[in-house]
Scaffold this motif. Sequence first.
Motif, PDB file in Angstrom:
ATOM      1  N   HIS A  92       1.022  -1.176   0.071  1.00  0.00           N
ATOM      2  CA  HIS A  92       0.061  -0.028   0.198  1.00  0.00           C
ATOM      3  C   HIS A  92       0.993   1.029  -0.059  1.00  0.00           C
ATOM      4  O   HIS A  92       2.059   1.145   0.087  1.00  0.00           O
ATOM      5  N   HIS A 100       6.159   1.957   4.251  1.00  0.00           N
ATOM      6  CA  HIS A 100       6.223   0.804   3.321  1.00  0.00           C
ATOM      7  C   HIS A 100       6.772   0.939   2.052  1.00  0.00           C
ATOM      8  O   HIS A 100       7.060   0.132   1.434  1.00  0.00           O
ATOM      9  N   ASP A 117      -0.919  -3.681   6.137  1.00  0.00           N
ATOM     10  CA  ASP A 117      -1.365  -2.835   7.271  1.00  0.00           C
ATOM     11  C   ASP A 117      -2.658  -3.332   7.483  1.00  0.00           C
ATOM     12  O   ASP A 117      -3.310  -2.569   8.757  1.00  0.00           O
TER      13      ASP A 117
HETATM   14 ZN    ZN Z   1      -0.152   1.737   6.347  1.00  0.00          ZN
END
Ligand code: ZN
Length: 290
Positions: free
Chosen positions: A97, A102, A181
Amino acid sequence: MKHVTRMVYLACAAAVSLAVPQALTAQQRDFSDVRITPHHVAGTVYYLEGQGGHVVVSAGEDGIVMVDDQFAPLTDRIIAAIRTISSDDIRFLINTHVHPDHTGGNENIGRLGIPIMARDRVRVRLMASLPEIALPVVTFTDDISLHLNGEDMEVITLPPAHTDGDSYIYFRGSDVLAAGDVFRTVAFPVIDLNNGGSLDGTIEALGMAVGLAGPNTRIVPGHGVVSTRADVMEFRDMVIDVKAQVSEMVARGMTYQQVAAANPTARYNAKWGDPERFLTAVYAELGGGS
Ligand SMILES: [Zn+2]
């Protein structure tokens, strides 16, 4: 409504950080003491613990597939940690995402010539803050599979949950699910409304993880510890319960302050911590305050 909107915005630290340039985000933090620790999960799959979302790695006869890349200042340490697992080429990076904890290493990974893959929506959102070299060069709108290291690596597109660009990666041969997440063991769910996340999508996506996983599947969360299907079920059931309670409170016309005071997460706070960010998103999404 204005008050609630402001609270939602303040509560979404990840969303706020997206609004500033990536370099500034990195400069604001001190990464000098961060160590990257590899952990074997099962089969070809490892995860790297550092700062930010876990990096998941498949290492095998065809090389390395990486999932997520934490922050730019950590790229050298992440690559060094991968080199303790395998000296083979890194074939692909997949972003689960958009969030900068990330995707922060994307520019460095792009400069290494490693193709980055993500959903279309991730690329579109990243275009607002990252240079071309950091963007996914392969994008997809539906599920795809990679066939490397003797694995069927299934990249599963999710309904809008944590964000509107979430993917799971299921390493079928190793029976490991990288959940990004959508599933975290360290906090209540983060529903990033500013990046298209949603409560119902979170419940649906968690249900998809439960459906995908078997009793022995190892589930690597975006943050936290390797978990089981039962752990995801517990997390999902908590979200369903909080939604039901807050729905009823919203129907009775309760303000956010009244909902928070009623403490609908009381029985879960010991496990998942401060509920405010989650509760604020749930309340806003259920139409509270409008
Ligand atoms: Zn996240």
